[in-house]
Scaffold this motif. Structure first.
Motif, PDB file in Angstrom:
ATOM      1  N   ALA A   1     -74.385  10.778  26.233  1.00 30.06           N
ATOM      2  CA  ALA A   1     -73.187  11.438  26.612  1.00 30.06           C
ATOM      3  C   ALA A   1     -73.562  12.071  27.726  1.00 30.06           C
ATOM      4  N   TYR A   2     -72.967  12.059  28.821  1.00 30.79           N
ATOM      5  CA  TYR A   2     -72.882  12.849  30.049  1.00 30.79           C
ATOM      6  C   TYR A   2     -71.658  13.774  29.732  1.00 30.79           C
ATOM      7  N   ILE A   3     -72.013  15.056  29.898  1.00 25.63           N
ATOM      8  CA  ILE A   3     -70.804  16.060  29.546  1.00 25.63           C
ATOM      9  C   ILE A   3     -70.745  16.884  30.572  1.00 25.63           C
ATOM     10  N   TRP A   4     -69.445  16.983  31.174  1.00 24.02           N
ATOM     11  CA  TRP A   4     -69.109  18.016  32.412  1.00 24.02           C
ATOM     12  C   TRP A   4     -68.237  19.103  31.760  1.00 24.02           C
ATOM     13  N   GLU A   5     -68.521  20.440  32.022  1.00 23.96           N
ATOM     14  CA  GLU A   5     -67.628  21.156  31.485  1.00 23.96           C
ATOM     15  C   GLU A   5     -66.536  21.443  32.465  1.00 23.96           C
ATOM     16  N   MET A   6     -65.211  21.331  31.971  1.00 20.50           N
ATOM     17  CA  MET A   6     -63.999  21.363  32.802  1.00 20.50           C
ATOM     18  C   MET A   6     -63.845  22.755  33.552  1.00 20.50           C
ATOM     19  N   GLN A   7     -62.978  22.829  34.409  1.00 19.23           N
ATOM     20  CA  GLN A   7     -62.549  24.196  35.039  1.00 19.23           C
ATOM     21  C   GLN A   7     -61.382  24.625  34.129  1.00 19.23           C
ATOM     22  N   PRO A   8     -61.585  26.257  34.165  1.00 19.89           N
ATOM     23  CA  PRO A   8     -60.603  26.495  32.938  1.00 19.89           C
ATOM     24  C   PRO A   8     -59.317  26.346  33.539  1.00 19.89           C
ATOM     25  N   GLY A   9     -58.249  25.998  32.513  1.00 18.92           N
ATOM     26  CA  GLY A   9     -56.922  25.875  32.585  1.00 18.92           C
ATOM     27  C   GLY A   9     -56.479  24.600  33.546  1.00 18.92           C
ATOM     28  N   VAL A  10     -57.370  23.866  33.756  1.00 20.06           N
ATOM     29  CA  VAL A  10     -57.325  22.533  34.328  1.00 20.06           C
ATOM     30  C   VAL A  10     -56.502  21.465  33.300  1.00 20.06           C
ATOM     31  N   VAL A  11     -55.419  20.778  33.850  1.00 24.71           N
ATOM     32  CA  VAL A  11     -54.892  19.764  32.872  1.00 24.71           C
ATOM     33  C   VAL A  11     -55.949  18.627  32.875  1.00 24.71           C
ATOM     34  N   SER A  12     -56.046  17.944  31.546  1.00 25.73           N
ATOM     35  CA  SER A  12     -56.910  16.952  31.119  1.00 25.73           C
ATOM     36  C   SER A  12     -56.398  15.715  32.009  1.00 25.73           C
ATOM     37  N   PRO A  13     -57.400  14.955  32.757  1.00 25.20           N
ATOM     38  CA  PRO A  13     -56.895  13.976  33.742  1.00 25.20           C
ATOM     39  C   PRO A  13     -56.856  12.607  32.629  1.00 25.20           C
ATOM     40  N   THR A  14     -56.170  11.791  33.280  1.00 27.35           N
ATOM     41  CA  THR A  14     -55.947  10.443  32.771  1.00 27.35           C
ATOM     42  C   THR A  14     -57.196   9.191  33.260  1.00 27.35           C
ATOM     43  N   SER A  15     -57.684   9.651  34.178  1.00 27.68           N
ATOM     44  CA  SER A  15     -58.760   8.786  34.453  1.00 27.68           C
ATOM     45  C   SER A  15     -59.832   9.615  35.189  1.00 27.68           C
ATOM     46  N   PHE A  16     -61.179   9.209  35.059  1.00 25.43           N
ATOM     47  CA  PHE A  16     -62.281   9.748  35.637  1.00 25.43           C
ATOM     48  C   PHE A  16     -63.039   9.076  36.698  1.00 25.43           C
ATOM     49  N   ASP A  17     -63.379   9.366  37.901  1.00 25.24           N
ATOM     50  CA  ASP A  17     -64.014   8.689  38.982  1.00 25.24           C
ATOM     51  C   ASP A  17     -65.256   9.286  39.391  1.00 25.24           C
ATOM     52  N   LEU A  18     -66.189   8.444  39.307  1.00 17.15           N
ATOM     53  CA  LEU A  18     -67.391   8.561  39.313  1.00 17.15           C
ATOM     54  C   LEU A  18     -68.123   7.781  40.601  1.00 17.15           C
ATOM     55  N   MET A  19     -69.214   8.336  41.174  1.00 18.60           N
ATOM     56  CA  MET A  19     -70.037   7.813  42.142  1.00 18.60           C
ATOM     57  C   MET A  19     -71.496   7.281  41.606  1.00 18.60           C
ATOM     58  N   VAL A  20     -71.553   6.000  41.481  1.00 20.66           N
ATOM     59  CA  VAL A  20     -73.093   5.702  41.114  1.00 20.66           C
ATOM     60  C   VAL A  20     -73.994   5.556  42.008  1.00 20.66           C
ATOM     61  N   ILE A  21     -75.165   6.160  41.657  1.00 23.94           N
ATOM     62  CA  ILE A  21     -76.436   6.324  42.653  1.00 23.94           C
ATOM     63  C   ILE A  21     -77.495   5.558  42.235  1.00 23.94           C
ATOM     64  N   GLY A  22     -78.115   4.778  43.140  1.00 20.52           N
ATOM     65  CA  GLY A  22     -79.170   3.827  42.821  1.00 20.52           C
ATOM     66  C   GLY A  22     -80.461   4.241  43.730  1.00 20.52           C
ATOM     67  N   LYS A  23     -81.833   4.148  43.369  1.00 18.45           N
ATOM     68  CA  LYS A  23     -83.143   4.378  43.999  1.00 18.45           C
ATOM     69  C   LYS A  23     -83.778   3.075  44.114  1.00 18.45           C
ATOM     70  N   THR A  24     -84.628   3.333  45.180  1.00 15.70           N
ATOM     71  CA  THR A  24     -85.495   2.160  45.521  1.00 15.70           C
ATOM     72  C   THR A  24     -86.747   2.181  45.255  1.00 15.70           C
ATOM     73  N   TYR A  25     -87.857   1.337  44.576  1.00 14.76           N
ATOM     74  CA  TYR A  25     -88.978   1.650  44.253  1.00 14.76           C
ATOM     75  C   TYR A  25     -89.912   1.355  45.462  1.00 14.76           C
ATOM     76  N   LYS A  26     -90.861   2.363  45.609  1.00 17.46           N
ATOM     77  CA  LYS A  26     -91.986   2.286  46.698  1.00 17.46           C
ATOM     78  C   LYS A  26     -93.192   2.387  46.014  1.00 17.46           C
ATOM     79  N   GLN A  27     -94.061   1.419  46.498  1.00 18.25           N
ATOM     80  CA  GLN A  27     -95.599   1.477  45.767  1.00 18.25           C
ATOM     81  C   GLN A  27     -96.247   2.817  46.221  1.00 18.25           C
ATOM     82  N   ARG A  28     -95.874   3.101  47.476  1.00 15.58           N
ATOM     83  CA  ARG A  28     -96.428   4.251  48.013  1.00 15.58           C
ATOM     84  C   ARG A  28     -95.653   5.074  48.864  1.00 15.58           C
TER      85      ARG A  28
END
Length: 197
Positions: free
Chosen positions: A137-164
């Motif tokens: 579970a990824y848990i982000w604390e919401m800003q006080p007083g913010v209305v609950s959203p109907t959708s959640f937008d995320l950026m997915v980050i990848g990494k590359t393997y290097k031998q050195r």
């Protein structure tokens, strides 16, 4: 004297041509740089490969501190929770998963790292073992007083393997780069019977 004037004139012409060429090259590079390919939109129903991790998004919801897997939220605070199945695709145990998902949402502070909890026993930020799928579970604390959203937008980050790597000459995962965006509907909260108090 005449030779010196001719030398200065030649130098000025060469400098002018060089400047014009540099401006032309910069313009061409700027034009190409402005052509950004649109970020791929990732499907919630598909497994997402980030290099180190295989992700399967499960669901997103808003919950209060009592039902946020024991994450240390502020009293009376609410959280935006993403449940995901994660599989470590590497050869050793790791918890290098804090930067995989970045919230792009006004309901949460996008600059703040989420709490990440193992759902089966509410362990905070555990190492995940190779080839063993775990529900997190990824848990982000919401800003006080913010209305609950109907959708959640995320950026997915990848990494590359290097031998050195270039700095230490050691193997590892480097160059975090966005690989796509993910939008999930924010639905009903967790099954309260399965959440640790």
């Amino acid at each position: 004297m005449l030779e010196a004037a001719r030398s200065r004139l030649k130098a000025g012409i060469v400098a002018g041509i060089g400047t014009a060429a540099a401006i032309a090259v910069a313009g061409v590079l700027g034009a190409f740089g402005a052509r950004h390919e649109p970020m791929p939109v990732l499907a919630q129903t598909s497994r997402i490969e980030t290099g180190q991790w295989l992700l399967q998004p499960l669901k997103a919801y808003v919950t209060d501190g009592k039902h946020a897997y024991g994450a240390p939220l502020k009293p009376g605070g609410k959280a935006l929770v993403l449940e995901v199945e994660m599989t470590n695709r590497t050869a050793k145990s790791s918890k290098d998963y804090f930067e995989i998902l970045r919230a792009s949402q006004t309901a949460v502070d996008a600059a703040t790292k989420p709490f990440i909890v193992l759902m089966r026993d509410s362990t905070l930020s555990p190492e995940l073992h190779p080839g063993m799928p775990e529900r997190m579970a990824y848990i982000w604390e919401m800003q006080p007083g913010v209305v609950s959203p109907t959708s959640f937008d995320l950026m997915v980050i990848g990494k590359t393997y290097k031998q050195r790597d270039n700095l230490y000459g050691l193997p590892g995962w480097f160059n975090p780069t966005p690989i796509g965006t993910l939008t999930l509907a924010v639905g009903a909260g967790p099954d309260k019977a399965q959440v640790q108090p």
